[in-house]
Design an enzyme around this catalytic site. Structure first.
Site, short mmCIF file in Angstrom:
data_model
loop_
_atom_site.label_atom_id
_atom_site.label_comp_id
_atom_site.label_asym_id
_atom_site.label_seq_id
_atom_site.Cartn_x
_atom_site.Cartn_y
_atom_site.Cartn_z
N ASP A 1 0.83 -1.21 0.00
CA ASP A 1 0.00 0.00 0.00
C ASP A 1 0.86 1.26 0.00
O ASP A 1 2.07 1.22 0.27
CB ASP A 1 -0.90 -0.04 1.25
CG ASP A 1 -2.24 0.65 1.03
OD1 ASP A 1 -2.33 1.48 0.10
OD2 ASP A 1 -3.18 0.37 1.79
N ASP B 1 -10.77 2.11 -3.11
CA ASP B 1 -11.28 1.86 -1.75
C ASP B 1 -12.80 1.91 -1.74
O ASP B 1 -13.42 1.58 -0.74
CB ASP B 1 -10.74 2.91 -0.78
CG ASP B 1 -9.38 2.51 -0.23
OD1 ASP B 1 -8.95 1.38 -0.46
OD2 ASP B 1 -8.74 3.36 0.43
C1 GLA Z 1 -5.67 1.98 2.26
C2 GLA Z 1 -6.06 0.81 1.41
C3 GLA Z 1 -7.11 0.00 2.12
C4 GLA Z 1 -6.57 -0.48 3.44
C5 GLA Z 1 -6.11 0.71 4.26
C6 GLA Z 1 -5.39 0.26 5.50
O1 GLA Z 1 -6.71 2.88 2.39
O2 GLA Z 1 -6.51 1.24 0.16
O3 GLA Z 1 -7.50 -1.11 1.33
O4 GLA Z 1 -5.51 -1.38 3.23
O5 GLA Z 1 -5.23 1.54 3.54
O6 GLA Z 1 -4.94 1.31 6.26
#
Ligand code: GLA
Length: 735
Positions: A494, A556
């Protein structure tokens, strides 16, 4: 003009197409299955002039007719230039701008020589498309500015089978003083058309890849990214089309930059009516100092041409990326149904609740359990998003015995009704640091900053300076230590904020080179790990990441209805195989909308990596009971999604019934997805006309009825839905 054949591969693949690269003196032809690219050297000026980029043409082509030259725009501003330099009367946006040590910003690049190379050389330190000598051939044109002693080598690689031409530039300083590269486009092309549309993908967090189409106006239309990464706001992708081009008809040119950093796209209709397109570095974040003897290599830009509309353009990019960009052995296979812990538990877990969730995952048929954010941090445990990034050790309170025993227990689980052991995956965000971390206590200088300016935080975190080799080494070591500590076969990588303060503009590109080194080393060291890219969802959905990570978390936003446009938008440039897509809880955590479980799953199974992002234990009983069947369906269609061609039949922006057909690579199977967004009461139902089938062949449709391809394409299929949010998944099998 008779073309002298200077280059020919005696190989079966190229034999099916016209000769890939032909040079006749200083006239050059690149030929694909349905594409021709022509340019030549102007004998007087030494400039490289474009003649054609479009459908196939014969040997002789009419050259540009230039009328009387009058006014302030001189000859150089009226021609189609392949590598427009700066300061000599072409008032359109240049492809290169160099500040010489004396302060001049004028350049005069003239043709010097050319060579043809079988295959395609790698780009040092940068991701790039690749192929054998059978797949691709390369033409390098060397340009030289004798006043500054700067060389520019323009590289053109053609993948004839995919109608793709890939360009990049090497700029070398042969002079005695430092020069500064202020701007450098990977691609520069002048199309001889006054009326074109441009299409790009804009968005923001949780609403990525919204298709934007507008007509190209006189003057400059520019978009890009300045947040250090390809970003959510604009994707490094551009299409130019005729105004009448549709999904299935008309000319379309697609341009896709193989780069993960900030970028700029310029589309300019000049006063003479030609349309120039440039794609490359963002000039406000370059200022790259090039000492004598050194070279700056631009990222590469892929161009494809389609005479079969925007859909044809996308399919060329998809095939090219599946076969010649993504290095992972999982590019087109073996994507287990996963369950990711994020939306199910967020930061609120310990080892027993994680194990319970993994059991639930196995119970509904998932084959891989992914432990998301929150598992790490010792002195500064990661209990929320304000601590721990940088400290890649398991949180001892949550995992007193480390990760290994838990991973062992999870990988001993069997997915429901199978003898398949669960796999285990884990989340990292290695390019970041929280000021609340041991890493930051020890190395505050490792965070990107600009002298005394405050270090602006986003999500309570700072960005590490990946331009520094010691930071790269730290990341490689800490990630590999975790991967070696247990049976981990999947990583979600990420990256949750943009880059703000940097020591210099050039740090941005230096960061990218460092990041690619890290990606390359880790993916080479752990080839059996399935790597997923992520950046607050689709904040880095670009071909640069795809070189190393075969899939990317698309957004997301897991709301199924929003996801139809996000996934279809993303598919303009990227293969569905590359998209992570999950079935999540209702009401949806991002939009608050409640969509039936089947629709949620059907949307998610259009992504190459299908998964669940919820806690089955708290699901509505009926919904939960449906999950194993939906997982089985996802696994049945997955090979077609991973390898097949995608036909966007109805777009969500145009129709209440978005529809997509995926046709397997061998064309024997296909799967149709049809959705309803709003209710349709007391009205007829639309006919979904299929595309891309063999008109003569017969296809058995789900219910056993056999129709010819012609019938399915000319009459189509009809479906009736009730209420909001309906969906149908239909399998087709060639007889
Ligand atoms: C980002 C990612 C999510 C999740 C969060 C965790 O927003 O896109 O899928 O992994 O971080 O903090």
């Amino acid at each position: 003009m008779s073309l002298l054949l200077l280059f020919f591969f005696n190989c079966p693949n190229l034999m099916r197409y016209p000769i890939a690269i032909v040079a006749d003196g200083t006239h050059f032809a690149l030929n694909g299955k349905n594409v021709a690219y022509r340019f030549h050297v102007d004998n007087t000026t030494g400039d490289l002039l474009g003649d054609h980029f479009g459908g196939s043409v014969g040997d002789n082509i009419p050259l540009e007719v230039i009328g009387e030259v009058n006014g302030w725009v001189s000859d150089i501003g009226r021609v189609r230039r392949e590598f427009p330099d700066q300061g000599r009367g072409d008032y359109r946006v240049p492809a290169i701008s160099i500040r010489q040590s004396e302060g001049y910003t004028v350049s005069e690049f003239r043709y010097k020589s050319h060579k043809i190379i079988p295959g395609k050389p790698a780009l040092p330190g940068l991701p790039a498309t690749m192929g054998t000598e059978e797949d691709v051939s390369t033409l390098v044109i060397s340009m030289y500015d004798k006043y500054s002693d700067v060389a520019a080598d323009l590289s053109y690689s053609i993948f004839p089978k995919h109608d793709a031409i890939v360009r990049s530039v090497n700029v070398t300083n042969h002079g005695t003083g430092n020069i500064t590269i202020e701007s450098l486009a990977s691609l520069s092309v002048d199309l001889p058309y006054e009326d074109l549309d441009m299409i790009n993908l804009r968005g923001d967090w949780a609403r990525e890849a919204q298709r934007e189409r507008r007509s190209v106006a006189y003057g400059l239309q520019s978009f890009g990214s300045s947040n250090g990464y390809s970003g959510h706001l604009h994707n490094p992708f551009l299409a130019l089309t005729e105004p009448s081009t549709t999904e299935s008809q008309g000319e379309a040119w697609g341009f896709s930059l193989v780069y993960t950093g900030s970028f700029t796209v310029n589309v300019e209709k000049g006063s003479q009516g030609f349309t120039r397109a440039l794609m490359g570095f963002n000039p406000s974040q370059l200022s790259w100092v090039l000492p004598p003897g050194e070279t700056l290599t631009s990222p590469e830009c892929v161009s494809v041409y389609s005479k079969d509309g925007i859909g044809g353009m996308s399919r060329s990019l998809h095939r090219l990326y599946r076969n010649h960009l993504i290095k992972s052995k999982f590019a087109t296979s073996d994507r287990p149904t996963l369950l990711n812990s994020w939306e199910g538990l967020y930061f609120d877990f310990n080892q027993s609740s994680i194990y319970d969730l993994a059991k639930e995952a196995a119970g509904v048929g998932a084959k891989l359990f992914v432990l998301d954010d929150g598992w790490f941090g010792k002195e500064y445990p990661r209990l929320s998003d304000n601590a721990g990034l940088g400290d890649w050790v398991p949180n001892p309170d949550r995992f007193p015995d480390g990760l290994e025993p838990l991973v062992k227990k999870i990988t001993d689980l069997k997915a429901a009704n199978t003898s398949t052991n669960m796999r285990f995956g884990i989340w990292f965000e290695p390019e970041m640091v929280n000021p609340n971390s041991t890493l930051y206590d020890e190395h505050p200088d490792w965070a990107l900053h600009a002298g005394p300016y405050p270090r602006t935080e986003a999500r309570n975190q700072l960005v590490l300076n990946l331009a520094l080799p010691e930071v790269q080494d730290y990341i490689i070591k800490s990630v590999s230590d975790v991967l070696k500590s247990a049976d981990i076969s999947y990583v979600k990588w990420d990256n949750n904020r943009g880059i703000n303060e940097t020591p210099s503009p050039a740090t941005n590109h230096a960061y990218m080179l460092g990041m690619y080194r890290v990606f390359n080393e880790l993916t080479t060291q752990f080839p059996d790990v399935l790597w997923e890219g992520c950046a607050s969802g689709g904040g880095r959905f670009d071909p640069g990441v795809l070189q190393y990570f075969p899939q990317i978390w698309t957004s997301d936003n897991t709301d199924a209805i929003d996801r139809i446009s996000i996934q279809l938008g993303t598919s303009l440039a990227y293969p569905p195989s590359a998209m992570g897509a999950h079935l999540s809880e209702v009401p949806n955590h991002q939009t608050g909308r409640t969509v039936p479980v089947a629709v949620r799953a059907h949307v998610a199974m259009m992504g190459g990596s299908f998964g669940l992002e919820l806690n089955p234990a708290v699901m509505d009983e009926e919904d939960k009971a449906a999950v194993p069947g939906l997982v089985a369906l996802a696994e049945k269609v997955n090979p077609i999604i991973l390898n097949g061609d995608m036909w966007r039949l109805n777009l969500p922006e145009d129709s209440n019934w978005p529809a997509v057909l995926f046709i397997a690579e061998d064309a024997r199977k296909a799967v149709l997805f049809v959705f309803q967004v709003a209710p349709n009461v007391n009205h007829s139902w639309p006919r979904i006309k299929l595309q891309g089938l063999d008109p003569q062949a017969s296809y058995k449709v789900d219910d056993g009825v056999v129709y010819t391809g012609a019938t399915l394409m000319n009459i189509g299929l009809q479906f009736a839905f009730k209420g909001d949010y309906g969906s149908q998944v239909v399998m087709l099998e060639k007889q």
